[in-house]
Write a protein that holds these residues in place. Structure first.
Motif, short mmCIF file in Angstrom:
data_model
loop_
_atom_site.label_atom_id
_atom_site.label_comp_id
_atom_site.label_asym_id
_atom_site.label_seq_id
_atom_site.Cartn_x
_atom_site.Cartn_y
_atom_site.Cartn_z
N SER A 1 16.77 -2.27 -4.60
CA SER A 1 15.34 -2.02 -4.39
C SER A 1 14.54 -2.27 -5.66
O SER A 1 15.06 -2.25 -6.78
N VAL A 2 13.25 -2.50 -5.44
CA VAL A 2 12.24 -2.54 -6.50
C VAL A 2 11.10 -1.66 -6.01
O VAL A 2 10.57 -1.88 -4.92
N LYS A 3 10.69 -0.67 -6.82
CA LYS A 3 9.73 0.32 -6.36
C LYS A 3 8.55 0.40 -7.32
O LYS A 3 8.74 0.62 -8.52
N VAL A 4 7.37 0.19 -6.77
CA VAL A 4 6.13 0.27 -7.56
C VAL A 4 5.16 1.17 -6.81
O VAL A 4 4.20 0.69 -6.18
N PRO A 5 5.36 2.48 -6.85
CA PRO A 5 4.45 3.39 -6.13
C PRO A 5 3.13 3.53 -6.89
O PRO A 5 3.10 3.89 -8.06
N LEU A 6 2.03 3.25 -6.20
CA LEU A 6 0.71 3.38 -6.80
C LEU A 6 -0.22 4.03 -5.79
O LEU A 6 -0.04 3.87 -4.57
N ASP A 7 -1.24 4.72 -6.28
CA ASP A 7 -2.21 5.35 -5.38
C ASP A 7 -3.53 4.60 -5.34
O ASP A 7 -4.56 5.14 -4.95
N GLU B 1 0.83 -1.21 0.00
CA GLU B 1 0.00 0.00 0.00
C GLU B 1 0.86 1.26 0.00
O GLU B 1 0.38 2.34 0.36
N SER B 2 2.11 1.16 -0.39
CA SER B 2 3.01 2.32 -0.36
C SER B 2 2.93 3.09 -1.68
O SER B 2 3.12 2.52 -2.75
N ASP B 3 2.68 4.40 -1.57
CA ASP B 3 2.53 5.27 -2.74
C ASP B 3 3.77 6.16 -2.90
O ASP B 3 4.81 5.90 -2.28
N GLU B 4 3.65 7.20 -3.72
CA GLU B 4 4.79 8.11 -3.95
C GLU B 4 5.21 8.78 -2.65
O GLU B 4 6.41 8.96 -2.39
N TRP B 5 4.25 9.19 -1.81
CA TRP B 5 4.59 9.84 -0.54
C TRP B 5 5.42 8.90 0.32
O TRP B 5 6.45 9.30 0.88
N GLN C 1 -4.53 -9.39 -12.79
CA GLN C 1 -5.21 -8.13 -13.08
C GLN C 1 -4.18 -7.04 -13.35
O GLN C 1 -3.13 -6.99 -12.70
N ASP C 2 -4.49 -6.16 -14.31
CA ASP C 2 -3.49 -5.20 -14.78
C ASP C 2 -3.28 -4.01 -13.86
O ASP C 2 -2.49 -3.12 -14.17
N ASP C 3 -3.96 -3.98 -12.70
CA ASP C 3 -3.70 -2.92 -11.73
C ASP C 3 -3.15 -3.48 -10.41
O ASP C 3 -3.03 -2.74 -9.43
N ILE C 4 -2.81 -4.76 -10.40
CA ILE C 4 -2.31 -5.42 -9.18
C ILE C 4 -0.90 -5.94 -9.47
O ILE C 4 -0.73 -6.97 -10.15
N LEU D 1 -3.92 1.66 -3.61
CA LEU D 1 -3.79 0.76 -2.45
C LEU D 1 -2.99 -0.49 -2.75
O LEU D 1 -2.88 -1.37 -1.89
N TYR D 2 -2.39 -0.60 -3.96
CA TYR D 2 -1.63 -1.80 -4.30
C TYR D 2 -0.19 -1.50 -4.69
O TYR D 2 0.47 -2.34 -5.30
N GLY D 3 0.30 -0.32 -4.29
CA GLY D 3 1.72 -0.06 -4.47
C GLY D 3 2.53 -0.97 -3.57
O GLY D 3 2.06 -1.44 -2.53
N MET D 4 3.77 -1.24 -3.98
CA MET D 4 4.65 -2.07 -3.13
C MET D 4 6.09 -1.67 -3.39
O MET D 4 6.47 -1.24 -4.48
N HIS D 5 6.90 -1.80 -2.33
CA HIS D 5 8.31 -1.47 -2.39
C HIS D 5 9.12 -2.56 -1.70
O HIS D 5 8.73 -3.04 -0.63
N LEU D 6 10.22 -2.93 -2.31
CA LEU D 6 11.15 -3.88 -1.72
C LEU D 6 12.51 -3.22 -1.60
O LEU D 6 13.07 -2.74 -2.60
N TYR D 7 13.03 -3.16 -0.37
CA TYR D 7 14.36 -2.62 -0.10
C TYR D 7 15.22 -3.76 0.46
O TYR D 7 14.77 -4.51 1.32
N SER D 8 16.46 -3.85 -0.04
CA SER D 8 17.31 -4.98 0.35
C SER D 8 18.75 -4.54 0.55
O SER D 8 19.27 -3.73 -0.23
#
Length: 365
Positions: free
Chosen positions: A163-169, A143-147, A192-195, A171-178
């Protein structure tokens, strides 16, 4: 007059006990139906709560007169008989499914923190404090967005440079930091094309490479989806791919499904993945604000190649989810200690049909 009121009150008490025990049994039976409708799938979530209330109605049943006493007692006990086998594996009364790690394996271990941050939650300092306190190798946010990305980048980019960053508004954004190198990370839109979902190799300090699938499928809920079809299809698609390519693998995320549900158990049988909570506890991560309405929605599943060092549900971060932390050790030589779940032919057919239908059908708004 007083006698008549007592009789009326007694009848009301009998009715309340019988109605309550009947509703609990009805929810239990509905949850066993093989359908994707959200309101039926939702009956699988509060198994612990239903069992607790069934204990209450069983204890109150002697207050009812015959024949209502027998009816309330039998329906309450039947509810418990159907619910407890689903709950007990996630208690300390059950044998461990993932074995404890032995000391001295640090280079082969990976610590993963999973946190659904809740998009509207703006208390990023709470999560960042938890991350720095526990110092995991991998941080997965949902659920992580641009903010959220701006705050996490500022706090984590230096020490978690991969990292892999997929900021979305939505509710299905996701970020991986390693802090461990990532091997060929990709973002996929499986059903689904929005998930989105994240799929990557992770290079351990020992040099071994393991696979990580990070998921956050859409939940079956009135404002999201009337059916669980697309969530189930995404889980089973990943399960099928793991079965076809059985590498050392972790699956993590907010799966919007409980550990004991029909679909999650089918995912485990199709994939052969193990649940480190079995034999240890539920580690319920949702809802953070309501203690009586909690169940395990955030998951970390592992292939038979892993043992478990530690696992914790972490403190509140302002979200409706608690963060979930686990340290897992890559120990393929101990794979034979695990009893790997297996699907039968009919279950593989069911999985394939769910995947096919999920890909072909459009979700109704």
């Amino acid at each position: 007059m007083m006698f008549g009121q007592l009789i009326k009150n007694r009848i009301m008490l009998d009715l309340l006990i019988c109605i309550a025990s009947t509703l609990l049994l009805a929810m239990t039976l509905l949850g066993r139906l093989p359908t994707h409708w959200w309101w039926i799938r939702a009956c699988e979530f509060p198994r612990l709560q239903i069992s607790a209330l069934a204990l209450v109605t069983a204890a109150l049943s002697p207050l009812a007169e015959t024949p209502w006493f027998g009816y309330a007692l039998v329906t309450s006990l039947l509810t418990l008989a159907l619910q407890l086998p689903r709950i007990l594996p996630w208690t300390r009364l059950w044998p461990l499914q993932v074995q404890p790690a032995e000391p001295g394996q640090a280079p082969r271990c990976v610590t993963l923190l999973v946190a659904n941050v809740l998009t509207s939650n703006r208390r990023s300092e709470k999560l960042i404090s938890v991350i720095h306190q526990h110092d995991p190798d991998l941080v997965l946010t949902l659920e992580s967005d641009e903010w959220w990305q701006e705050r996490l980048d500022e706090a984590l980019d230096e020490d978690w440079p991969y990292s892999v960053k997929v900021p979305l508004d939505n509710l299905y954004g996701m970020h991986l930091y390693s802090r461990l190198p990532l091997d060929r990370p990709v973002v996929k839109w499986l059903i689904q094309d929005d998930i989105p979902s994240i799929h990557t190799g992770v290079t351990l300090a020992s040099g071994d490479i393991i696979r990580l699938h990070a998921l956050h499928p859409r939940p079956p809920a009135p404002n999201e989806s009337e059916e669980s079809l697309w969530r189930d299809a995404e889980l089973l698609l990943i399960g099928k791919r793991i079965h076809e390519n059985p590498l050392p693998t972790l699956v993590a995320g907010d799966l919007n499904d409980v550990a004991w549900s029909r679909s999650t158990r089918l995912f485990c049988r199709v994939s052969g993945m193990l649940d480190p909570r079995i034999g240890r506890g539920m580690y319920s991560t949702f809802h953070a604000a309501y203690p009586f309405l909690r169940w395990p929605l955030d998951h970390i599943f592992v292939s038979e190649h892993f043992t478990l060092d530690t696992m914790h549900r972490l403190p509140k971060i302002g979200s409706d989810h608690f963060p979930f932390l686990a340290t897992l050790c890559f120990r393929p030589s101990r794979a034979d200690e695990a009893t790997t779940p297996e699907a039968d032919l009919e279950e593989y057919r069911e999985a394939n049909e769910t995947i096919r239908e999920g890909r072909e059908r459009e979700q109704q708004d």
